[in-house]
Design an enzyme around this catalytic site. Sequence first.
Site, short mmCIF file in Angstrom:
data_model
loop_
_atom_site.label_atom_id
_atom_site.label_comp_id
_atom_site.label_asym_id
_atom_site.label_seq_id
_atom_site.Cartn_x
_atom_site.Cartn_y
_atom_site.Cartn_z
N GLU A 10 -10.84 4.15 4.15
CA GLU A 10 -9.90 4.90 3.33
C GLU A 10 -10.26 4.66 1.86
O GLU A 10 -10.23 3.52 1.39
CB GLU A 10 -8.45 4.49 3.63
N THR A 27 -4.92 6.56 0.51
CA THR A 27 -6.14 7.36 0.48
C THR A 27 -6.02 8.49 -0.56
O THR A 27 -5.03 9.21 -0.57
CB THR A 27 -6.40 7.97 1.86
N ARG A 65 -7.58 2.46 11.36
CA ARG A 65 -7.51 3.59 12.27
C ARG A 65 -6.90 3.37 13.65
O ARG A 65 -5.75 3.09 13.75
CB ARG A 65 -8.80 4.38 12.40
N ASP A 88 -9.54 0.60 2.46
CA ASP A 88 -8.52 0.08 3.37
C ASP A 88 -8.94 0.43 4.81
O ASP A 88 -8.45 1.39 5.40
CB ASP A 88 -7.17 0.71 3.01
N TYR A 124 1.15 5.66 -0.34
CA TYR A 124 0.68 6.81 0.47
C TYR A 124 0.87 8.00 -0.44
O TYR A 124 1.58 8.94 -0.13
CB TYR A 124 1.61 6.86 1.70
N LYS A 157 -4.55 -2.54 10.31
CA LYS A 157 -4.96 -2.67 8.92
C LYS A 157 -5.34 -4.11 8.55
O LYS A 157 -6.16 -4.32 7.65
CB LYS A 157 -3.79 -2.29 7.99
N ARG A 187 1.39 16.60 13.32
CA ARG A 187 2.63 17.34 13.60
C ARG A 187 2.51 18.83 13.38
O ARG A 187 3.48 19.56 13.53
CB ARG A 187 3.77 16.80 12.72
N GLN A 235 -3.84 1.32 14.93
CA GLN A 235 -2.58 1.68 14.28
C GLN A 235 -1.77 2.72 15.07
O GLN A 235 -0.53 2.67 15.08
CB GLN A 235 -2.93 2.21 12.89
N GLU A 240 -10.12 12.58 8.11
CA GLU A 240 -9.98 13.92 7.52
C GLU A 240 -11.32 14.65 7.47
O GLU A 240 -11.38 15.85 7.72
CB GLU A 240 -9.42 13.80 6.09
N THR A 293 -9.45 -5.57 4.22
CA THR A 293 -9.27 -4.57 3.17
C THR A 293 -10.20 -5.00 2.05
O THR A 293 -10.11 -6.14 1.60
CB THR A 293 -7.81 -4.57 2.67
N ASP A 339 0.85 -1.19 0.00
CA ASP A 339 0.00 0.00 0.00
C ASP A 339 0.88 1.25 0.00
O ASP A 339 1.80 1.37 0.82
CB ASP A 339 -0.92 0.00 1.22
N TYR A 391 2.25 1.53 15.66
CA TYR A 391 2.96 1.68 14.39
C TYR A 391 4.39 2.21 14.48
O TYR A 391 5.13 2.12 13.50
CB TYR A 391 2.14 2.51 13.41
N HIS A 400 -3.79 13.98 1.13
CA HIS A 400 -4.04 13.10 2.27
C HIS A 400 -2.85 13.12 3.23
O HIS A 400 -3.02 13.26 4.46
CB HIS A 400 -4.30 11.67 1.79
N GLU A 407 -9.44 4.33 -1.58
CA GLU A 407 -8.22 4.08 -2.35
C GLU A 407 -8.58 3.45 -3.68
O GLU A 407 -9.69 2.98 -3.89
CB GLU A 407 -7.28 3.12 -1.60
#
Lengths: 410, 410
Positions: free
Chosen positions: A204, A354, A241, A238, A133, A257, A147, A244, A368, A261, A131, A248, A138, A206
């Site tokens: 997600e 996503t 949430r 996918d 990104y 995950k 962050r 993870q 989001e 899926t 997968d 992670y 996204h 995708e």
Amino acid sequence: MRSFIDVSPDSHFSIQNLPFGIFSTQSDEILSARVGVAIGDQILDLTAISQLFEKHVPELGNPTLVFSQSSLNMFMSLGKPVWQATRKFLQSILSEDNPELRDSKELRANAFVSQHRAKMHLPVNIGHFTDFYASKEHATNCGVMLRGKDNALMPNWLHLPVGYHGRASSVVVSGTDLARPSGQRSPGKGQPPVFGPSVKLDIELEMAFFVGTGNKLGERIPIQQTKDHIFGMVLMNDWTRDIQAWEYAPLGPFLGKSFGTTISPWIVTLDALEPFLVDGPCQDPTPLPYLQEKGKTAYDINLEVKMKPRDCSTHKTLTRSNLKYMYWSICQQLAHHTVNGCNMGAGDLCGTGTISGPTEDARGSLLEITWNGEKEIDFGNGVKRMFVEDGDEVVLTGYCQGEGFKVGFG
Amino acid sequence: MRSFIDVSPDSHFSIQNLPFGIFSTQSDEILSARVGVAIGDQILDLTAISQLFEKHVPELGNPTLVFSQSSLNMFMSLGKPVWQATRKFLQSILSEDNPELRDSKELRANAFVSQHRAKMHLPVNIGHFTDFYASKEHATNCGVMLRGKDNALMPNWLHLPVGYHGRASSVVVSGTDLARPSGQRSPGKGQPPVFGPSVKLDIELEMAFFVGTGNKLGERIPIQQTKDHIFGMVLMNDWTRDIQAWEYAPLGPFLGKSFGTTISPWIVTLDALEPFLVDGPCQDPTPLPYLQEKGKTAYDINLEVKMKPRDCSTHKTLTRSNLKYMYWSICQQLAHHTVNGCNMGAGDLCGTGTISGPTEDARGSLLEITWNGEKEIDFGNGVKRMFVEDGDEVVLTGYCQGEGFKVGFG
């Protein structure tokens, strides 16, 4: 181009599309999954027209064997010239001008199955699942939430399509019920984790591509050759949430995950999507040479997410996005994946990550859309959602708009 | 227990061991990979004693079919009672006291193949590959180098066995040549990445277990039942390093790993390892209930890494470690992997992560041994190494020491 099979302008399955899938019917106590192609609201059973393939597409070798498989892997492994010859023949045999199938009562009696009567299966025996990104919007949205604005994108993000190995065994076909996963969650910094069902279950939006033919370990697929290796695309949800978030660091998503899926059952070939190529996003900084691509690199595929909460009777549209917003193209993804010599094979699946768009109504995950639970989604009659609750239903759709026809994913 | 086949006390393949593998011989222009069991310096060809299995282990169903496969997947999928019945029968038929095979010239002529004449293959068609990070000493060493002593372990590390999905397609059997991967590397903070061959190619001393029978999506394997699902173990060298450093944020290792992972050809069954169970490390904080295990949980398996640089004629021992140092047991790893309902199946492979011990001479990677290139390894005659150079050879070994015999991995 028109078919003798009636196809409404709104159908995703025009003669310009002809996606491949695996279906079965329950009749005479025999249930056998085999290869079919969608046209309008029908499925053309490819095992029923084996003798036509023998005559017109000798490259298939033994079409009865190839199309009576319960996965597309054998067909995919035959390579792009065979995919193209098969597609060209199917467009011809389904054309309103071609009497060969159109006027044969005997053939037609066995060749078509109504989609309402068919059960769709996972189309491919999935070897490996990766997968990516690849949506800048996204990645930026997630980065801002985690962050802050100034460090939204990681330093590597603009230089390579970030990706990770996913779990292939838990990829299921659309319509498969999934159980809410349990796992560890952190109630807050410094506190010990708690165990229980996921409390933020998310979707997600995708897409994903299937590798049809691969490469040997130690070799690579140059970006100019990637399209020879990609069979086609599907929609992907996918599911993901909160589990993870705690697990992670530092090795990436794992149990958050691998509980499920979902992919769409019909694989739309790259050839069917080629007319909908458009310019991709501007890539600045310029990618390293092995990621440089010429011409149009993005596919104009309209994407939509609808949701029907357990106690509601109608679906509400949550998102309208488009694959063309994706920053790193699928060809860049495959070239990057193999640049270290990683070997790919028929049936390997690569998700895009996503697909969010530039506007607020084009966000591809509830994380989001609700901005991590700050803004509830109102479904009316007092029904609200932050994340997915038990019994809710989520529907992803995607299509390209041609002149008077659609090439879609169902 | 002794066999009529001569087994030296130093051999890894005593009658107490009997590991399973896939071998072939080139004779009469026929090369067919099939199931064998190692005993001393011989391989017992299980297809050659099918009629004995039919008589003594009816649970196998069709032993000719099961043992003429080019992978162990079919045998593994039969389940633990069949593995145990097969092992018990093999120990009996190879025993010095049992004349049935011992005294049959006809059977013995076909049943044994010298290991020197055989080619070993990947023993399993690997479905999925997961790699854990289960050694506290290794995670601490890496953490100290990356983040300093005070933040060496991530907050989640003592609460769950951190793991990630790896790439199954690039797992190869010991002896397979690997090409140095190319990829992006960052020359320093704020500078654009460069592309080229890996300049810090490293080894990781790991072990791994094979799942023999799995679980359905949405179900879990409780920790008390994990041993019923684990077929056996192998040694693993998870080639790795610098490409990972730039790519891995935030989704984990990807191309820095997927260019090659080497496993040993013989799978030592869990039953052969059971006599070597010892107490595991103290786990503080106490794990959550689904990770709690009773009794002895660690395997006393001596591990060694030797290296022979391209221009040297002898191997030098770099590391002596032991699987018993590992913090999270293999049963905890499997219970955790499935607690979210992730479905496992016959042929899934789970690596332990690098097994470092508590002392400096028990570090399981060159990264730790050279402390990220601070201390060169001296092989004499001016030959020094920080990381692996082209043409170097690395040998991993592992064995349990019994009274007068070994149970080893070759």
